[in-house]
Design a protein around this motif. Structure first.
Motif: not given
Length: 339
Positions: A194, A275-276, A280-286
């Motif tokens: 990420a 992230l917006d 796609h997801s960055a490996y579930g990174t918040s």
């Protein structure tokens, strides 16, 4: 080595799994096409064995075969899929174990001059369960080996059983996860894939961030047109920005601040926007994980990371041990009188 033709053909899985484990270590990516030919072979061999058993002389053998195949397909396959759903397995790990369930539902037999392999069979007789239990045992041995290596080098930390220290400036050359946050040890730190995606997205390097963290914290420093973040793999982008001469990593996007954002926006490092923006997801990174990881990497010279162990590595080891020795867990349970 002698055995039935289907069992001998099943040995093709050994070099395939070995190659997949090697690639998983180097790139953390295994192409889907790796499994397709082996899956077709697994189905063909299962049908071959089913026909041989069904036309065999004993009804007992038929029932045992059907029960073991049912356990392998009805338990190991859903278990692998379930672990993938909850994030315990990667996609390649789940596909590999589903393949094992189809390819090895019952014990193969290989005759050497003085012995038959595998040496130790389990009472249940489902070979895919033996591969699964041996894989788990091989995985458990990994943190012990990591801790021993850290102890031998005088590295002491809460992370010593699952990680190792590396220069903060070099983490983009590693796979794994940060084990630190600004508050200290953190098992759920920033995923390094990420991080590479983020750096590529905003068109800068980790060295740029470390050289001027205050500037990079400000949302106004984000590019007007971000770059394609890629998937974070070292194999595809190496963690580097593909510079086209204008500092952005793409030829049609000038490097300039975002016009409609200001430093007053409560989005340090542009974490939320990143992230917006990606599709796609960055490996579930918040956003919080990304911000904390960047704070740590901007300020510290050395950090602890958990390189992890690609699950295909203990799976390959488990397969080889299963084909030679057999069921290690069952042997241990027998030794203490529990089996």
């Amino acid at each position: 080595m002698l055995g039935s033709i289907p069992d001998l053909l099943r040995l093709v899985a050994v070099p395939v799994f070995g190659w997949a484990a090697y690639r998983d270590v180097k790139t953390r990516r295994v192409p889907n096409r790796t499994w397709t030919p082996l899956a077709a072979l697994a189905v063909a061999l299962l049908l071959w064995d089913a026909y041989a058993v069904w036309t065999g002389p004993t009804a007992v053998g038929q029932r045992l075969f059907l029960i073991r195949v049912a356990i392998s397909l009805g338990f190991v396959v859903p278990l692998s899929y379930g672990f993938w759903l909850v994030g315990g397995f990667g996609g390649a790990d789940a596909k590999a174990f589903m393949l094992v369930a189809v390819l090895f539902p019952v014990y193969p037999v290989y005759y050497l001059p003085t012995v038959a392999l595998p040496l130790q069979q389990s009472a249940i007789g489902v070979f895919s369960l033996t591969v699964l239990s041996n894989t788990v045992l091989a995985g458990v041995a990994y943190p012990l080996a990591v801790a021993a290596g850290n102890l031998s080098r005088g590295r002491f930390s809460l992370a010593m059983f699952i990680g190792r220290p590396v220069p903060a400036s070099a983490v983009t050359e590693e796979y794994g996860r940060l084990l630190e946050s600004p508050d200290g040890f953190d098992r759920s730190g920033l995923d390094l894939d990420a991080l590479r995606m983020y750096l590529r997205w905003r068109g800068c390097s980790l060295a740029d961030v470390r050289a001027d963290p205050d500037r990079h914290r400000r949302p106004a420093s984000l590019p007007a047109v971000p770059n394609d973040p890629g998937d974070g793999s070292l194999a595809t982008d190496g963690g580097e920005v593909a510079d086209d001469g204008d500092g952005t990593g793409r030829g049609d996007a000038p490097a300039q601040a975002v016009a409609d954002r200001s430093d007053a926006v409560d989005d340090p490092w542009g974490a939320e926007r990143f992230l917006d923006d990606i599709d796609h997801s960055a490996y579930g990174t918040s956003p919080a994980q990304l911000r904390d990881g960047l704070e740590v990497l901007a300020e510290r010279d050395e950090v602890w990371i958990s390189p992890g162990i690609p699950f295909l590595v203990p799976m390959f080891a488990g397969l080889v041990v299963s084909l030679t020795y057999g069921d290690v867990l069952f042997a241990l349970l027998q030794a203490v009188g529990l089996a």
